[in-house]
Motif scaffolding. Sequence first.
Motif, mmCIF file in Angstrom:
data_model
loop_
_atom_site.group_PDB
_atom_site.id
_atom_site.type_symbol
_atom_site.label_atom_id
_atom_site.label_comp_id
_atom_site.label_asym_id
_atom_site.label_seq_id
_atom_site.Cartn_x
_atom_site.Cartn_y
_atom_site.Cartn_z
ATOM 1 N N GLU A 39 64.810 26.282 16.762
ATOM 2 C CA GLU A 39 64.056 25.194 16.183
ATOM 3 C C GLU A 39 63.891 25.488 14.695
ATOM 4 O O GLU A 39 64.092 26.614 14.249
ATOM 5 C CB GLU A 39 62.685 25.073 16.857
ATOM 6 N N PRO A 40 63.566 24.486 13.881
ATOM 7 C CA PRO A 40 63.342 24.746 12.457
ATOM 8 C C PRO A 40 62.344 25.882 12.229
ATOM 9 O O PRO A 40 61.395 26.050 12.987
ATOM 10 C CB PRO A 40 62.792 23.401 11.948
ATOM 11 N N GLU A 41 62.607 26.649 11.202
ATOM 12 C CA GLU A 41 61.781 27.791 10.800
ATOM 13 C C GLU A 41 61.973 29.010 11.703
ATOM 14 O O GLU A 41 61.285 30.002 11.549
ATOM 15 C CB GLU A 41 60.281 27.419 10.768
ATOM 16 N N GLU A 42 62.894 28.947 12.653
ATOM 17 C CA GLU A 42 63.113 30.081 13.547
ATOM 18 C C GLU A 42 64.514 30.645 13.337
ATOM 19 O O GLU A 42 65.485 29.904 13.268
ATOM 20 C CB GLU A 42 62.946 29.670 15.015
ATOM 21 N N VAL A 43 64.601 31.976 13.255
ATOM 22 C CA VAL A 43 65.881 32.652 13.096
ATOM 23 C C VAL A 43 65.964 33.767 14.116
ATOM 24 O O VAL A 43 65.016 34.538 14.277
ATOM 25 C CB VAL A 43 66.054 33.232 11.668
ATOM 26 N N ASP A 44 67.093 33.857 14.808
ATOM 27 C CA ASP A 44 67.289 34.924 15.775
ATOM 28 C C ASP A 44 67.297 36.272 15.053
ATOM 29 O O ASP A 44 67.925 36.431 14.001
ATOM 30 C CB ASP A 44 68.616 34.705 16.512
ATOM 31 N N GLU A 45 66.582 37.235 15.602
ATOM 32 C CA GLU A 45 66.430 38.547 14.954
ATOM 33 C C GLU A 45 67.770 39.240 14.744
ATOM 34 O O GLU A 45 67.962 39.989 13.794
ATOM 35 C CB GLU A 45 65.506 39.435 15.786
ATOM 36 N N ARG A 46 68.729 38.978 15.654
ATOM 37 C CA ARG A 46 70.034 39.637 15.550
ATOM 38 C C ARG A 46 70.816 39.180 14.328
ATOM 39 O O ARG A 46 71.761 39.835 13.901
ATOM 40 C CB ARG A 46 70.846 39.369 16.815
ATOM 41 N N LEU A 47 70.414 38.050 13.763
ATOM 42 C CA LEU A 47 71.169 37.504 12.634
ATOM 43 C C LEU A 47 70.583 37.886 11.278
ATOM 44 O O LEU A 47 71.268 37.779 10.265
ATOM 45 C CB LEU A 47 71.198 35.972 12.736
ATOM 46 N N LYS A 48 69.330 38.305 11.250
ATOM 47 C CA LYS A 48 68.668 38.530 9.966
ATOM 48 C C LYS A 48 69.398 39.545 9.097
ATOM 49 O O LYS A 48 69.606 39.337 7.906
ATOM 50 C CB LYS A 48 67.218 38.975 10.199
ATOM 51 N N THR A 49 69.801 40.658 9.700
ATOM 52 C CA THR A 49 70.480 41.700 8.920
ATOM 53 C C THR A 49 71.776 41.181 8.330
ATOM 54 O O THR A 49 72.075 41.401 7.146
ATOM 55 C CB THR A 49 70.773 42.921 9.822
ATOM 56 N N LEU B 117 73.440 37.497 1.504
ATOM 57 C CA LEU B 117 72.699 37.049 0.329
ATOM 58 C C LEU B 117 72.646 38.121 -0.756
ATOM 59 O O LEU B 117 72.641 37.823 -1.947
ATOM 60 C CB LEU B 117 71.279 36.636 0.726
ATOM 61 N N GLN B 118 72.624 39.379 -0.340
ATOM 62 C CA GLN B 118 72.557 40.479 -1.314
ATOM 63 C C GLN B 118 73.929 40.767 -1.930
ATOM 64 O O GLN B 118 74.047 40.976 -3.134
ATOM 65 C CB GLN B 118 72.002 41.728 -0.641
ATOM 66 N N SER B 119 74.970 40.783 -1.098
ATOM 67 C CA SER B 119 76.304 41.117 -1.589
ATOM 68 C C SER B 119 77.029 39.921 -2.201
ATOM 69 O O SER B 119 78.001 40.092 -2.942
ATOM 70 C CB SER B 119 77.155 41.671 -0.443
ATOM 71 N N LEU B 120 76.559 38.699 -1.862
ATOM 72 C CA LEU B 120 77.195 37.461 -2.317
ATOM 73 C C LEU B 120 78.645 37.377 -1.859
ATOM 74 O O LEU B 120 79.498 36.748 -2.501
ATOM 75 C CB LEU B 120 77.115 37.333 -3.844
ATOM 76 N N LYS B 121 78.932 38.012 -0.712
ATOM 77 C CA LYS B 121 80.279 38.012 -0.151
ATOM 78 C C LYS B 121 80.201 37.673 1.341
ATOM 79 O O LYS B 121 79.174 37.904 1.980
ATOM 80 C CB LYS B 121 80.948 39.377 -0.328
ATOM 81 N N PRO B 122 81.280 37.136 1.902
ATOM 82 C CA PRO B 122 81.296 36.865 3.349
ATOM 83 C C PRO B 122 81.135 38.147 4.152
ATOM 84 O O PRO B 122 81.608 39.221 3.748
ATOM 85 C CB PRO B 122 82.676 36.226 3.582
ATOM 86 N N GLU B 123 80.463 38.057 5.279
ATOM 87 C CA GLU B 123 80.244 39.194 6.163
ATOM 88 C C GLU B 123 80.675 38.820 7.590
ATOM 89 O O GLU B 123 80.818 37.641 7.925
ATOM 90 C CB GLU B 123 78.770 39.615 6.159
ATOM 91 N N PHE C 78 80.169 36.772 20.725
ATOM 92 C CA PHE C 78 80.472 35.840 19.644
ATOM 93 C C PHE C 78 80.904 36.623 18.408
ATOM 94 O O PHE C 78 80.321 37.663 18.089
ATOM 95 C CB PHE C 78 79.259 34.983 19.294
ATOM 96 N N GLU C 79 81.933 36.111 17.739
ATOM 97 C CA GLU C 79 82.312 36.628 16.426
ATOM 98 C C GLU C 79 81.562 35.807 15.379
ATOM 99 O O GLU C 79 81.744 34.588 15.287
ATOM 100 C CB GLU C 79 83.816 36.513 16.215
ATOM 101 N N ALA C 80 80.705 36.457 14.614
ATOM 102 C CA ALA C 80 79.850 35.761 13.649
ATOM 103 C C ALA C 80 80.338 36.026 12.221
ATOM 104 O O ALA C 80 80.564 37.176 11.837
ATOM 105 C CB ALA C 80 78.405 36.203 13.798
ATOM 106 N N TYR C 81 80.504 34.961 11.454
ATOM 107 C CA TYR C 81 80.911 35.044 10.056
ATOM 108 C C TYR C 81 79.843 34.347 9.207
ATOM 109 O O TYR C 81 79.370 33.268 9.565
ATOM 110 C CB TYR C 81 82.257 34.370 9.821
ATOM 111 N N THR C 82 79.473 34.955 8.093
ATOM 112 C CA THR C 82 78.493 34.354 7.191
ATOM 113 C C THR C 82 79.110 34.193 5.801
ATOM 114 O O THR C 82 79.844 35.075 5.337
ATOM 115 C CB THR C 82 77.225 35.221 7.094
ATOM 116 N N TYR C 83 78.791 33.066 5.152
ATOM 117 C CA TYR C 83 79.357 32.759 3.838
ATOM 118 C C TYR C 83 78.239 32.291 2.912
ATOM 119 O O TYR C 83 77.422 31.445 3.298
ATOM 120 C CB TYR C 83 80.409 31.649 3.944
ATOM 121 N N PRO C 84 78.189 32.807 1.681
ATOM 122 C CA PRO C 84 77.163 32.338 0.727
ATOM 123 C C PRO C 84 77.488 30.921 0.244
ATOM 124 O O PRO C 84 78.661 30.564 0.085
ATOM 125 C CB PRO C 84 77.246 33.360 -0.414
#
Length: 545
Positions: A241-251, A257-263, A275-281
């Motif tokens: 729901e809005p304002e909620e983030v799964d704890e496994r994703l925070k790191t 956000l810190q590296s400004l690179k995809p992870e 699941f294969e998780a990819y993050t992009y700034p």
Amino acid sequence: MVEGKQEMIALLTGVKSSKRNYYTELKSTVEQLRKKNMQLEIINDVMKSIKVDMSLNDVLKNVIDKLTVFMKCDRICLLVLKNEELVLSNVYPEKSHCSKVYSTVFVENSLYWSSLKNKETIHLQFEQTDDEFFEKQFLLEAKINSILVLPIFIKNKGIGILSIGRKDGACWSDEDVSFLENLADHLAVSIENTQLYTEVVRSKQHWEDTFKAVDDMIVIFDKNLHILQSNDAAKNVFNCEPEEVDERLKTLLQTTLQSLKPEYSDLYFDNQSIFEAYTYPIQNNQNQVYGVILYAKDVTGKRKLEAQLLHSGKLAAIGEMAAGIAHELNSPLTAILGNSQILLRNSQEEDPAYSLLTDIKNCGDRSKKIIKSLLTFSRQDEYLFELFSLNEAVNQVLHLLKYQLQKSEVDVNLELSDRLPKLLGSQQQIEQIIVNLILNARDALEISDHINKEIVIKTLLVGNKIVLTVQDNGIGIHENMLSDIFLPFYTTKEMEKGTGLGLSVSFGIAKAHGGTIEVKSKLNQGSTFTLKLPLQPPRVIEVSS
């Protein structure tokens, strides 16, 4: 006499005439002011439509309602240029059109196209001309006898036509034409605004539909890791729901956000999904990061397939190893079996060594059968079934494992039904299942804290199936592991104590006999494995995992 003189003076001086002209001119001026005021109201309504979400049909309705107050106007239509085609977009009143809305106007011999191409206003009275043009038939069917065609341009680019018709055939004054041309200019802005708004709404809807249609998870976060938007797939997996983030994703998100690179990272869930998780700034036009996108793909099936391929490779390697092992062990086994048989012939049953020699021979026979079973499992050879007693198979296995069970201080309680019919199958393979189940129970008891270590073995007839249960009071199995214990090479034992093939091979043998193996377990309370075999299995089967 005096009144007659005053009237004569008024006539001679023209006072009465001046008053009459004054009121006439005043009335005309008021009428012109009212007309100008109405024109301004029409222009104002058109300009209002630029700022609000108002359809062109509503704009035309407002225009014609105001026009009819000071100007004879029976029909107004709007044609818009789309993809180099002039399309009838709106007609008011709606019942006044004979051609279909959204129909196109042919370029050849067209009054509308002529006005647009030449950038000129065309005023035509049908009674005063015999000219033929494409639109004439439709206009006459609508009982229009006089038409004013105004091209609509914006930034020197033609975008459409405004057509106004009259049924009485009267012409328009120069002042009316000038006003209508001014109206067309303002209407051009309204049309452009409506088209841009429609395009934005369409693009937004197209993006949202695409966003929702993706089966993989997509979640958009701001810099504070608040969820800005997520598709249905993400909501189904995370139940977010809005304002909620799964704890496994925070790191993972904070690293991006810190590296400004995809992870990248793997996510493991309690339901055994991966699941294969990819993050992009996300960056704006100034290359400033204001958020992060998470894209996660369910690869559970892919990983299982990869594991199966890996297991298939291991099984193929086992097949090659088994062939070499068979050749290496068959020669010493032949000597062991031959010498034990010679010694048995020369010994009496009351001889103390007779039982030991019998055990040597039986173990040699069993070792030979195990090697053959391993080769059969690896090559999926056919097995012909014979009638045998399940109780006899249990007793024979216990006789072979007697020393190991005594050494582990495990008590074995038998509850074997004496009414079991003989079973059609491969006795040595069923014995292999029993061996695996008993040894697994013993291993579970060895690491448990229970003082009284016990294995209960039962056989019974249930319907048309023979059932064997092996129950222990050992450490039990975690609920999350129950679905994996029959997978090849899956083991919870130490490296030197387990290969992960025992239950997998046993399950394959049971399935090949038309049966199955079920398990019930509770942590620190023990496990119960149930082997169910039909009385009439297939006559010829393939043994596989």
